[in-house]
Design a protein around this motif. Structure first.
Motif, PDB file in Angstrom:
ATOM      1  N   ASP A 110      -5.487   1.311  -0.676  1.00  0.00           N
ATOM      2  CA  ASP A 110      -5.412   2.215  -1.835  1.00  0.00           C
ATOM      3  C   ASP A 110      -6.701   2.236  -2.656  1.00  0.00           C
ATOM      4  O   ASP A 110      -6.667   2.478  -3.867  1.00  0.00           O
ATOM      5  N   ARG A 111      -7.816   1.953  -2.021  1.00  0.00           N
ATOM      6  CA  ARG A 111      -9.129   1.968  -2.675  1.00  0.00           C
ATOM      7  C   ARG A 111      -9.205   1.049  -3.896  1.00  0.00           C
ATOM      8  O   ARG A 111     -10.040   1.237  -4.783  1.00  0.00           O
ATOM      9  N   THR A 155      -1.831   8.269   4.374  1.00  0.00           N
ATOM     10  CA  THR A 155      -3.136   8.335   5.029  1.00  0.00           C
ATOM     11  C   THR A 155      -3.498   6.986   5.629  1.00  0.00           C
ATOM     12  O   THR A 155      -3.664   6.005   4.904  1.00  0.00           O
ATOM     13  N   LEU A 194      -7.511   2.159   4.994  1.00  0.00           N
ATOM     14  CA  LEU A 194      -8.706   2.401   5.799  1.00  0.00           C
ATOM     15  C   LEU A 194      -9.060   1.112   6.528  1.00  0.00           C
ATOM     16  O   LEU A 194      -9.045   0.043   5.917  1.00  0.00           O
ATOM     17  N   GLN A 231      -0.692   4.754  -0.705  1.00  0.00           N
ATOM     18  CA  GLN A 231      -1.389   6.025  -0.519  1.00  0.00           C
ATOM     19  C   GLN A 231      -2.327   6.047   0.685  1.00  0.00           C
ATOM     20  O   GLN A 231      -2.317   6.999   1.455  1.00  0.00           O
ATOM     21  N   GLU A 232      -3.131   4.992   0.862  1.00  0.00           N
ATOM     22  CA  GLU A 232      -4.183   5.075   1.870  1.00  0.00           C
ATOM     23  C   GLU A 232      -4.562   3.679   2.377  1.00  0.00           C
ATOM     24  O   GLU A 232      -4.704   2.742   1.596  1.00  0.00           O
ATOM     25  N   THR A 259     -15.641   1.418   0.865  1.00  0.00           N
ATOM     26  CA  THR A 259     -14.974   2.692   1.167  1.00  0.00           C
ATOM     27  C   THR A 259     -15.993   3.721   1.619  1.00  0.00           C
ATOM     28  O   THR A 259     -15.746   4.479   2.567  1.00  0.00           O
ATOM     29  N   THR A 310       0.837  -1.196   0.000  1.00  0.00           N
ATOM     30  CA  THR A 310       0.000   0.000   0.000  1.00  0.00           C
ATOM     31  C   THR A 310       0.875   1.251   0.000  1.00  0.00           C
ATOM     32  O   THR A 310       1.847   1.338   0.751  1.00  0.00           O
ATOM     33  N   ARG A 353      -6.408   5.692   8.228  1.00  0.00           N
ATOM     34  CA  ARG A 353      -7.610   6.035   8.983  1.00  0.00           C
ATOM     35  C   ARG A 353      -8.215   4.768   9.555  1.00  0.00           C
ATOM     36  O   ARG A 353      -8.691   3.908   8.817  1.00  0.00           O
TER      37      ARG A 353
END
Length: 201
Positions: free
Chosen positions: A89-90, A48, A14, A11-12, A119, A9, A50
Motif C-alpha cells: 500500500d505504498r 492491484t 508491488l 489496495q496495492e 516504489t 494490505t 504487480r
C-alpha cells in the motif's frame, strides 16, 4: 512479518520476486510454499498486484505458483531483478538483508521517502519490462515467441537467428529466456521436447 503485512494490505502490493535465489540457497520447501500461499491470498484480496520477475525466476516458479499472473495479478519480466522487494500500500516496504532471500532476515521500511524511492524503482522496472501473455491459445505459443521457437527448431545459432528475425542479441536472448520460462525449463533441449509434446512444433 511478510504474511502479516500482506494480510493487512488493501489496495496495492508491488514485488520484485525471483524464487530461483531461494532454491539455490536451500530455503526449505515449506517456507517457499508458505510464501506462495501469502501471495495467492494477496492476489485474491488486493485490487492491484504487480510482480516483476526474471525468466529464470518464472521457470523456477512453475511448481510454486508465487507469480500470480494467471490468477488476477499482473506480472512482467526483466532480465534480472535488482533485489527482492515487497511494497505494501505504498506505506511499508520489506527487503531482505542480503537482498536475495527473505528467509535470511529482512528490513522493514516505513520511512515515506525511502518507500517512495523503492516504489519508483519498481515503477521504472515495470515500464521497461515485458508483459506475460495470458490470452494465448493453449495449443499455440504467444505470437512474439513463435519465431523464436522456429529458430530453435531449425537449430540456428543465436547470431543467425537474430539476423533472420532482425532482433538485437539482447532482445533475442530475453525472448529465448521467456520461452524457456513459459515451458517451465531452463534447457533449450528440454524446451524443444516440451514444445513438441504440446504440438507447438
Amino acid at each position: 512479518m511478510v504474511a502479516r503485512l500482506a494480510g493487512a494490505t488493501r489496495q496495492e502490493l508491488l514485488t520484485f520476486d525471483d524464487p530461483s535465489s531461494c532454491v539455490s540457497q536451500g530455503v526449505p520447501e515449506r517456507m517457499l510454499r508458505h510464501a506462495a500461499a501469502c501471495v495467492r491470498q494477496a492476489a485474491a484480496q488486493v485490487p492491484t498486484l504487480r510482480q516483476i520477475t526474471s525468466p529464470q525466476g518464472l521457470a523456477h516458479d512453475a511448481d510454486l505458483d508465487t507469480i500470480q499472473w494467471r490468477n488476477g495479478g499482473q506480472a512482467r519480466l526483466i532480465e534480472q531483478i535488482p533485489f527482492r522487494l515487497a511494497v505494501f500500500d505504498r506505506t511499508t516496504a520489506v527487503i531482505p538483508l542480503d537482498l536475495d532471500v527473505f528467509y535470511n532476515g529482512m528490513l522493514v521500511i516505513r520511512d515515506p521517502a525511502v518507500v517512495r524511492a523503492l516504489t519508483r524503482t519498481h515503477h521504472n522496472s515495470w515500464t521497461s519490462g515485458d508483459d506475460l501473455v495470458t490470452d494465448r491459445e493453449p495449443d499455440r505459443p504467444p505470437a512474439h515467441l513463435a519465431p523464436i521457437l522456429a529458430c530453435m527448431r531449425d537449430g540456428l545459432p543465436d547470431h543467425a537467428a537474430t539476423a533472420r528475425l532482425g532482433l538485437s542479441a539482447r532482445t533475442y536472448a530475453r525472448r529465448v529466456s521467456e520461452l524457456l520460462a513459459l515451458l517451465g525449463t531452463t534447457s533449450r533441449f528440454q524446451a524443444a521436447i516440451i514444445a513438441q509434446r504440446r504440438g507447438w512444433l
